[in-house]
Scaffold this motif. Structure first.
Motif, PDB file in Angstrom:
ATOM      1  N   PHE A  91     -13.760  23.470  -9.273  1.00  0.00           N
ATOM      2  CA  PHE A  91     -12.925  23.560 -10.483  1.00  0.00           C
ATOM      3  C   PHE A  91     -13.248  24.882 -11.171  1.00  0.00           C
ATOM      4  N   ASP A  95      -9.755  25.140 -16.406  1.00  0.00           N
ATOM      5  CA  ASP A  95      -8.838  24.100 -15.899  1.00  0.00           C
ATOM      6  C   ASP A  95      -8.593  23.067 -16.997  1.00  0.00           C
ATOM      7  N   PRO A  96      -7.324  22.637 -17.169  1.00  0.00           N
ATOM      8  CA  PRO A  96      -7.080  21.555 -18.123  1.00  0.00           C
ATOM      9  C   PRO A  96      -7.689  20.246 -17.607  1.00  0.00           C
ATOM     10  N   HIS A  98      -6.604  17.352 -17.933  1.00  0.00           N
ATOM     11  CA  HIS A  98      -5.586  16.417 -17.412  1.00  0.00           C
ATOM     12  C   HIS A  98      -5.272  16.657 -15.929  1.00  0.00           C
ATOM     13  N   ARG A  99      -5.721  17.795 -15.392  1.00  0.00           N
ATOM     14  CA  ARG A  99      -5.566  17.998 -13.942  1.00  0.00           C
ATOM     15  C   ARG A  99      -6.389  16.956 -13.178  1.00  0.00           C
ATOM     16  N   TYR A 100      -7.495  16.513 -13.775  1.00  0.00           N
ATOM     17  CA  TYR A 100      -8.401  15.555 -13.133  1.00  0.00           C
ATOM     18  C   TYR A 100      -8.302  14.158 -13.746  1.00  0.00           C
ATOM     19  N   PRO A 102      -5.144  12.454 -15.298  1.00  0.00           N
ATOM     20  CA  PRO A 102      -3.722  12.592 -15.626  1.00  0.00           C
ATOM     21  C   PRO A 102      -3.301  11.909 -16.940  1.00  0.00           C
ATOM     22  N   ARG A 105      -2.870  13.972 -20.317  1.00  0.00           N
ATOM     23  CA  ARG A 105      -1.953  15.116 -20.353  1.00  0.00           C
ATOM     24  C   ARG A 105      -1.428  15.415 -21.754  1.00  0.00           C
ATOM     25  N   SER A 126      -3.991  22.488 -24.341  1.00  0.00           N
ATOM     26  CA  SER A 126      -4.667  21.457 -23.544  1.00  0.00           C
ATOM     27  C   SER A 126      -6.180  21.562 -23.688  1.00  0.00           C
ATOM     28  N   THR A 128      -9.767  21.847 -22.101  1.00  0.00           N
ATOM     29  CA  THR A 128     -10.284  22.385 -20.845  1.00  0.00           C
ATOM     30  C   THR A 128     -11.670  21.794 -20.543  1.00  0.00           C
ATOM     31  N   GLN A 201     -15.612  12.069 -10.073  1.00  0.00           N
ATOM     32  CA  GLN A 201     -14.300  12.341  -9.467  1.00  0.00           C
ATOM     33  C   GLN A 201     -14.394  13.482  -8.446  1.00  0.00           C
TER      34      GLN A 201
END
Length: 404
Positions: A91, A95-96, A98-100, A102, A105, A126, A128, A201
């Motif tokens: 990562f 990175d937001p 919500h990429r991991y 959802p 978001r 967002s 991060t 995750q």
């Protein structure tokens, strides 16, 4: 002729002031049960002292191998775990989240109202991963008792109820507003529990297994974990709660503690127990650029990055913090990726060095690494809350006063 009373540039005679100070000011008057203190310099353990009791009710003497609840001193361990995955390219910090996750978001920010009738507005950007590591996420803690949002955390028992799992925590947080738009302020929070969830995750492995394989195993931290094993129970300390008259009462009985059972929630923010030597192995690895006894847990450059001040414009905590907390003094301290970082010694009102970093726990445990003096200090006791007495600042004064 070398002075036998000086080891690695530290006066043993002066370090003994710590013993007298803790005994006379805290242990004998019944303000603290006992303590174990470790001071290391140039990679060598110079001085260790166990004093007082680890269990007042059973009159059990504190030992060097006593098992302590370290609460938020879990956070640096979890932060290192996530940054191990960063080093593998899993990562990026911007990175937001919500990429991991959802369901995160469309996070909202609190405007008015009380749970469950909140008025909110969309966050202007967002959240991060860096926001989580620096406590600039907009999340909070229920025990801060400051806002209508943290009241909702208490209602939903997000600081830990018997049935709360990491998955449930993440799910419930998705439905609650943030205190502020991520990146705009600093607030101590459950963010590091979310960091622990991301470790699970990204590594596709339960957090306890990940810690064991990638941190505790390599560093020979055999007494550290989320649970007190049967073979450790004899060494498990009692935990106490500070009273208004400066006495203490039993808060967690070591023979009936939830730590004796397998935890439902693997809390990366505060779930570990450890010993002074185990935690020294971890802190010493940090002090030595990420390696201990030939076992590397993190890259030297990654660690330099983590112990830089990541607050915007190199500000200190008072400039950005919206709530009080007590795991480090505010003034002259910034925050990195998982630790507080001293940015101005004079402004901090406490002796030390620019670049010193570390953290503490709810039951008054504390550690710090001074890279300028190549020194590591670990302090273990069991009194909640950590704001009861200024022991951390006093300890820094005495340790730095022992340098010759």
């Amino acid at each position: 002729m070398p002075d036998a009373n000086v080891v690695a540039g530290l006066s043993l005679e002066r370090l003994e002031r710590i013993t007298r100070h803790l005994d006379e000011r805290y242990i004998q008057p019944g303000k603290l049960p006992g303590a174990v203190t470790l001071v290391a310099r140039h990679g060598e353990v110079v001085w260790v002292k166990a004093q007082g009791l680890m269990d007042v009710e059973r009159n059990k003497v504190a030992r060097r191998d006593t098992i302590f609840r370290i609460y938020s001193m879990t956070k640096p361990v979890t932060s290192i775990a996530l940054m191990q995955l960063y080093e593998q390219g899993r990562f990026l910090l911007d990175d937001p989240v919500h990429r991991y996750i959802p369901s995160w978001r469309d996070l909202q920010v609190y405007k008015a109202g009380v749970y469950p009738d909140f008025q909110t507005e969309p966050a202007s950007r967002s959240m991060t991963i860096r926001d989580l590591l620096t406590h600039m996420s907009g999340l909070t803690y229920g025990f801060l008792n400051r806002t209508n949002v943290d009241a909702a955390y208490r209602t939903l028992k997000l600081d830990g109820s018997r049935d709360l799992t990491l998955d449930t925590l993440i799910e419930r947080l998705a439905g609650l507003p943030l205190e502020f738009t991520p990146g705009t302020a600093w607030n101590y929070s459950v963010a590091t529990d979310v960091v622990g969830y991301l470790v699970q995750q990204l590594a596709d492995q339960p957090l306890d297994d990940y810690f064991r394989e990638h941190i505790f195993g390599p560093l020979e931290m055999n007494d550290t974990g989320f649970q007190v094993r049967p073979d450790q129970q004899e060494r498990f300390a009692a935990c106490y709660l500070h009273q208004p008259d400066n006495t203490m009462k039993l808060q967690d009985d070591p023979e009936h503690s939830r730590y004796l059972r397998e935890p439902v929630l693997l809390s990366g923010g505060g779930g570990l127990v450890s010993t002074v030597d185990d935690y020294h192995h971890f802190a010493q690895a940090l002090s030595q650029g990420g390696a201990f006894r030939g076992q590397r847990i993190i890259g030297r450059k990654t660690l330099e990055f983590m112990r830089s001040n990541h607050l915007p414009d190199n500000q200190d905590l008072p400039a950005l913090s919206i709530g009080a907390f007590s795991e480090t003094p505010y003034e002259g301290n910034g925050f990195g990726l998982g630790f507080s970082v001293k940015t101005d010694v004079a402004k901090s009102h406490t002796n030390g060095s620019v670049g010193e970093y570390g953290w503490g726990g709810l039951a008054s445990t504390n550690f710090f690494v001074d890279p300028v003096e190549d020194m590591v200090v670990v302090f273990m006791t069991q009194l909640m809350p950590s704001s009861s007495y200024p022991i951390r600042q006093e300890l820094r004064a005495m340790v730095h006063g022992a340098l010759v």
